[in-house]
Design an enzyme around this catalytic site. Structure first.
Site, PDB file in Angstrom:
ATOM      1  N   GLU A 146       0.879  -1.166   0.000  1.00 51.52           N
ATOM      2  CA  GLU A 146       0.000   0.000   0.000  1.00 51.52           C
ATOM      3  C   GLU A 146       0.916   1.215   0.000  1.00 51.52           C
ATOM      4  O   GLU A 146       1.740   1.368   0.902  1.00 51.52           O
ATOM      5  CB  GLU A 146      -0.911  -0.037   1.219  1.00 51.52           C
ATOM      6  CG  GLU A 146      -1.911   1.087   1.276  1.00 51.52           C
ATOM      7  CD  GLU A 146      -1.581   2.056   2.372  1.00 51.52           C
ATOM      8  OE1 GLU A 146      -1.112   3.167   2.036  1.00 51.52           O
ATOM      9  OE2 GLU A 146      -1.771   1.718   3.547  1.00 51.52           O
ATOM     10  N   CYS A 192      -1.999   7.684   5.297  1.00 50.74           N
ATOM     11  CA  CYS A 192      -2.013   7.299   3.891  1.00 50.74           C
ATOM     12  C   CYS A 192      -3.276   7.782   3.187  1.00 50.74           C
ATOM     13  O   CYS A 192      -3.322   7.822   1.961  1.00 50.74           O
ATOM     14  CB  CYS A 192      -1.862   5.793   3.749  1.00 50.74           C
ATOM     15  SG  CYS A 192      -2.913   4.845   4.866  1.00 50.74           S
TER      16      CYS A 192
END
Length: 532
Positions: A265, A302
């Site tokens: 990710e 994120c």
């Protein structure tokens, strides 16, 4: 619990053989005791060998045994008491309450996985019994289940020292699947890593599992991480971090004689689209929510909203004024480490130097604050300038965002179309606007892993339905999530048994269904016994 600075390899705490270092308190730019150690290549190989030896034993455990082990992990983490959130605060600059909240998320996701695997749903069991009289050809007995992929390497993240680190989502999913885990801890918070590893080590012992089910390795630079990824016994990698780091691991894994999946990710600017009617009705409220999301955790998420897109009109001017006023009250924030703070300063300077970029608002100045502090910023640019300059959609990790001002709906769509793959996309819109924005929604659905409406992207719920991933470069594989129980799918692979002796089948495929699991039998979902 005492922090020793050692590595956990095959159930033993040992001194690293490749040098020493100390963690740094980012709020004071000061070293933290004790001195920590780095593992050598030989020690990496020992950890991998232990994981390989443990793999078949761990894979053979029952769902109940694994669920109880995950619950033990959660219990032992809680048993660390205040020492854990206090160390998190010392190593990250986060307030203690943030560490307490993240600890709750960590143990809750371990318990969620325990509950999930007891149901057996992730095994996706399918049974098609033999049809010996079928014409023109008989059908053999065919049975399908998922099995563990094998030893997994997990790279701890800088920004989530608990929830995406030693016992975080990747580790929880891999252990739930029955895969031994070797964690490469993050050097920004090694004491936190060790405390959690001590808890998991105790859980392994109490569960009577092989020592190699869990190991913790610390290493300098990329050498140790690279050695772990290329080790032949390793079968998958979990990573949360930068695009450069994730792609380096991805390329290593694909260049192996036997390529393995890297579930990384990585970068995302998480666009927030502000539609005109919603702004007209609530520009000030939306601005307050946006700034809160942007500056939460000093923007070190994120899913931080790094780009906003809107049509230029008086309501957008109100949004900018409200956002500027809200930002002005935001104190300078402590970033996780010196490297992240330096990259933020460089990134914001680069943004401000781009043609057509203007500053909308800033947080409080750093002033005389100690440590790795930075100032929140919101920039604005026209759609023409944004479309002409790819650098403007590059992620700058931290509390900074770029507002793209569009002349009309067509230009707004053009901006959204040019965006790369994202973890999230957000729409601030009225119900009437949503009903007429089929084209915009269709474009966003192709770009993102999670589509948010009248909320903000920060705050990733750990649940069965969560999708935390997205098209490249948000992740290396858009088909999988790294949060929620569906993330276990990364660490299993299907196997089919054809005309296999009934007495030798795995328990979940046996006619008697000893675990009482739901199964697809001859096209019908049932937990019933299969007639012999």
């Amino acid at each position: 619990m005492m922090i020793t600075g050692q590595q956990l390899i095959n159930g033993l705490w040992v001194q690293g053989e490749a040098g020493q270092y100390q963690a740094v308190n980012p709020a004071a730019a000061a070293f933290i005791e004790p001195v920590m150690s780095y593992a050598s290549k030989a020690q990496v190989h020992q950890a991998v060998a232990a994981a390989a030896a443990a793999a078949p034993v761990f894979a053979a455990t029952s769902l109940q045994q694994r669920a109880e082990f995950l619950e033990l992990c959660a219990d032992e983490i809680m048993a660390l008491g205040d020492a854990l959130p206090e160390r998190v605060a010392l190593e990250t600059g986060y307030p203690k309450a943030r560490g307490e909240g993240e600890r709750a998320r960590t143990v809750n996701q371990l318990r969620l996985f325990a509950s999930s695997i007891r149901s057996g749903e992730y095994l996706n069991i399918r049974i098609d019994t033999a049809l010996p009289d079928r014409q023109p050809l008989p059908r053999p007995d065919i049975r399908y289940t998922n099995q563990p992929i094998g030893p997994v390497v997990v790279f701890g993240a800088s920004n989530f020292p608990l929830a995406f680190s030693v016992a975080g989502g990747d580790t929880a999913a891999a252990l739930a699947a029955g895969c031994p885990v070797i964690v490469k801890g993050h050097n920004s918070h090694p004491g936190t890593c060790e405390l959690v590893a001590q808890a998991l080590h105790k859980a392994v012992q109490k569960a009577g599992l092989p020592a190699g089910v869990f190991s913790l390795i610390m290493g300098a630079g990329r050498e140790v991480g690279s050695e772990l990824v290329v080790a032949p016994a390793v079968k998958a990698v979990g990573f949360t971090g930068s695009l450069a780091g994730g792609m380096a691991l991805f390329q290593l894994a694909n260049n192996r004689p036997e390529p393995i999946p890297v579930f990384a990710e990585m970068g995302s600017v998480n666009p927030v689209v502000l539609l005109p009617e919603a702004l007209e009705q609530n520009a000030e409220g939306i601005a307050a929510g946006f700034v809160g999301s942007l500056t939460l955790g000093v923007g070190q998420f994120c899913v931080n909203p790094g780009v906003a897109v809107a049509i230029q009109n008086p309501a957008l001017d109100r949004f900018c004024a409200a956002a500027s006023a809200a930002l002005a009250k935001v104190p300078a924030g402590v970033m996780l480490n010196e490297g992240i703070a330096a990259a933020y300063q460089k990134g914001t300077a680069h943004l401000s130097a781009q043609s057509g970029v203007e500053l909308v608002g800033s947080g409080e100045a750093v002033g005389e604050k100690a440590g790795f502090c930075t100032q929140a910023k919101l920039f604005k640019v026209t759609a023409e300038a944004f479309l002409a300059n790819p650098h403007l959609q590059e992620e700058v990790f931290g509390h900074v965002s770029v507002l793209v001002s569009c002349a009309d709906q067509a230009q707004l769509l053009a901006v959204v179309r040019t965006l790369k793959g994202q973890l999230t996309g957000t729409l601030q819109a009225t119900a009437a606007e949503l009903a007429t924005q089929a084209e915009l929604i269709s474009v966003l659905r192709q770009k993102v892993g999670r589509l948010v409406v009248n909320n903000f992207p920060t705050g990733v719920e750990v649940c069965d339905a969560m999708m935390h991933g997205g098209p490249f470069p948000a992740a290396t594989d858009a088909r999988f999530t790294s949060v929620g129980t569906a993330s276990i799918a990364r660490f299993v692979r299907p196997i089919c048994f054809q005309n296999y002796p009934a007495e030798l089948l795995p328990p979940e495929l046996q006619n008697a269904n000893p675990w009482g699991l739901p199964r697809l039998v001859n096209g019908v979902k049932t937990s019933a016994v299969v007639d012999a």
